[in-house]
Design an enzyme around this catalytic site. Sequence first.
Site, mmCIF file in Angstrom:
data_model
loop_
_atom_site.group_PDB
_atom_site.id
_atom_site.type_symbol
_atom_site.label_atom_id
_atom_site.label_comp_id
_atom_site.label_asym_id
_atom_site.label_seq_id
_atom_site.Cartn_x
_atom_site.Cartn_y
_atom_site.Cartn_z
ATOM 1 N N HIS A 255 2.474 -4.485 2.854
ATOM 2 C CA HIS A 255 3.826 -4.068 3.265
ATOM 3 C C HIS A 255 4.879 -5.015 2.685
ATOM 4 O O HIS A 255 5.908 -4.589 2.146
ATOM 5 C CB HIS A 255 3.957 -4.122 4.792
ATOM 6 C CG HIS A 255 3.348 -2.973 5.520
ATOM 7 N ND1 HIS A 255 3.640 -1.655 5.229
ATOM 8 C CD2 HIS A 255 2.489 -2.935 6.575
ATOM 9 C CE1 HIS A 255 2.974 -0.865 6.060
ATOM 10 N NE2 HIS A 255 2.262 -1.618 6.875
ATOM 11 N N HIS B 87 5.403 -4.788 -1.045
ATOM 12 C CA HIS B 87 6.123 -3.529 -1.289
ATOM 13 C C HIS B 87 7.625 -3.764 -1.070
ATOM 14 O O HIS B 87 8.460 -3.401 -1.915
ATOM 15 C CB HIS B 87 5.589 -2.447 -0.343
ATOM 16 C CG HIS B 87 6.097 -1.065 -0.640
ATOM 17 N ND1 HIS B 87 5.786 0.024 0.150
ATOM 18 C CD2 HIS B 87 6.902 -0.578 -1.620
ATOM 19 C CE1 HIS B 87 6.370 1.102 -0.341
ATOM 20 N NE2 HIS B 87 7.052 0.764 -1.409
ATOM 21 N N HIS C 153 -3.403 -6.121 4.726
ATOM 22 C CA HIS C 153 -2.576 -4.967 5.092
ATOM 23 C C HIS C 153 -1.095 -5.361 5.181
ATOM 24 O O HIS C 153 -0.234 -4.745 4.544
ATOM 25 C CB HIS C 153 -3.069 -4.415 6.435
ATOM 26 C CG HIS C 153 -2.318 -3.228 6.930
ATOM 27 N ND1 HIS C 153 -2.793 -1.942 6.828
ATOM 28 C CD2 HIS C 153 -1.110 -3.110 7.546
ATOM 29 C CE1 HIS C 153 -1.919 -1.099 7.346
ATOM 30 N NE2 HIS C 153 -0.884 -1.789 7.790
ATOM 31 N N GLU C 154 -0.810 -6.393 5.984
ATOM 32 C CA GLU C 154 0.593 -6.768 6.210
ATOM 33 C C GLU C 154 1.239 -7.347 4.952
ATOM 34 O O GLU C 154 2.421 -7.113 4.698
ATOM 35 C CB GLU C 154 0.705 -7.757 7.376
ATOM 36 C CG GLU C 154 0.236 -7.219 8.723
ATOM 37 C CD GLU C 154 0.913 -5.915 9.161
ATOM 38 O OE1 GLU C 154 2.018 -5.613 8.676
ATOM 39 O OE2 GLU C 154 0.320 -5.198 9.983
#
Length: 596
Positions: free
Chosen positions: A392, A395, A388-389
């Site tokens: 980020h 991105h 998940h992190e």
Amino acid sequence: MEELKKRSEIKKEDKWDIEKIYKNSEEWEKAFETLKKEGIKIKEYEGKLNDSETLLEFLKLDEKISREAEKILVYSHLKSDENTGDNQNQGRMNKADSYMAELSSYGAFFIPEILSIGEENINKMLNEKEELKLYDFMFKSILAEKDHVLSKEIEEMLASVSDCLEGPSNIHGILTNADMTFPKVKNEKGELVRLTEGNYASFIRSKDVNVRREAFKALFNEYAKIKNTLGTTLTSSIKNFNFMAKTRKYSSALEASLKPNNIPVKVYEEAIETINKHLPSLHRYVRLKKKLLGLEEMHMYDLYVPVIEIEKEHIEFDKAVEIVIKALEPLGEEYLDIFKSGIKNGWIDKYENEGKRGGAYSWGTYDTMPYVLLNYNYDLNDVSTLAHEMGHSIHSYYSHKEQPYIYGGYTLFCAEVASTTNESLLINYLIRNEKDKNKRLYLINQELEQIRTTVFRQLMFAEFEYYTHKMIEEGNPLTAEDYCKKWHELNVNYFGEDMIVDEEIDVEWARIPHFYSDFYVYQYATGYAAASAFSNSILNGEKDAVSKYKKFLKSGGSDYPINILRNSGVDMTTPMPLEKTIKRFNELLDMLENEI
């Protein structure tokens, strides 16, 4: 349990490399002093932006100062989060936070001045000066809001009362975090333990129905005691949003929340309509869960009990990295190389240490690495958090690499898409490759719970917000009883006839801090739906799926969020992304039914 290590005992390779921002606190102090001298220069441009040369000069200075300010801010917060008990770290962070508010006030004249110059003159300057064309979208965004920006005097007055308008949220926070105490309840061993918001999650997941029932009643009965106060704070907060919306000449608080990012109100309304159309899928899940748990009656306090128990697996960090890399293989070699480089080159602060901030996040600046804070604890949830992190962070990496500074960030509407796409690819990979029947059932249920809590639950919250704002906008005062009645009605509707909606749940609205951030929660659901659409097209091998997804990652804030997603193949103005998420939910239900 092992004692927590001190920060100094954590290996260098397990810590983020923030010395790449500033070598030490002395270098940070020096940069901070320079920033204070430079920052004040912004004020010199007030009233002088009406020629192209000066406007460009101002924008370049503003960018230079902003970039240094961001580095100073981020470094101070990351250092503080390494050890929140270190007074020097705390002092540095407080100093930075305080100065950022001051720095922001220096440039407060910019938007009103651009609006006073007007569209015609701005376009003329853009044509005169080639370098100014870079800022075209930024100026269009500012000018699009011209009907909602007020005179300089009123803007200053509204800014001066912003603290007062935050009052209801602050009161809710203090009441629920500091002043409220919960009784002692029995755990699974029969020991009396003080119930807290923090440990409630473990009680409500207990296999012992008496443990979870007692905790559920104890928690919500405490909220019920102060429901009238919390009803008043919520009404005050909604009135504040409506006051600001009317003052800024929006037709509603919902429009005021969505329009600055050019998100049509129908995106919000259609998300609620679509989820209501598919509530039979959630009813089916409740029915199946009731059967799997062997319950004669399904109550609200049974909702979080895992249907399948598996032995906790110990997963070393390097193994977690291997698992995530395998899961992200469909994104291609370039993406994986960035991921591996981040792991190797000091993006991540891996393990818990004494005084370290809890939780996980990704944060950095245009000129630094996209750092990741973890508190890795060797279980499957931590593997998911890593995916998940890093979603980020990659991105941010792509956005910063491909976009100029002014468009290097991305809006909240897009913020959770990349992280959730990674999670979606991971859970799909784990389910497909799991040979152990019990573990596979556990993973299927994990994804079902993700969709239930992130899509169904958050859109129920969104529907509650929609109703409460509309009622107060129409002049209907709402009391705690009104909120409770609506909350009960929504729970009955969402969970269906197999669920007994216990009266204690009626006051749950009082526990949700997100209602003090206007129309925030729907973005969890839209973000999940967009991520689901991306991961489905990637896993199904659709033509150009990966390049379209990378286009999204590289777009930063170069356009409105709806346009960025649509240009990458996901149209959030249609029900399709949400429909695809529900389709996946139904597929998972089929898998669960077929395997039990």
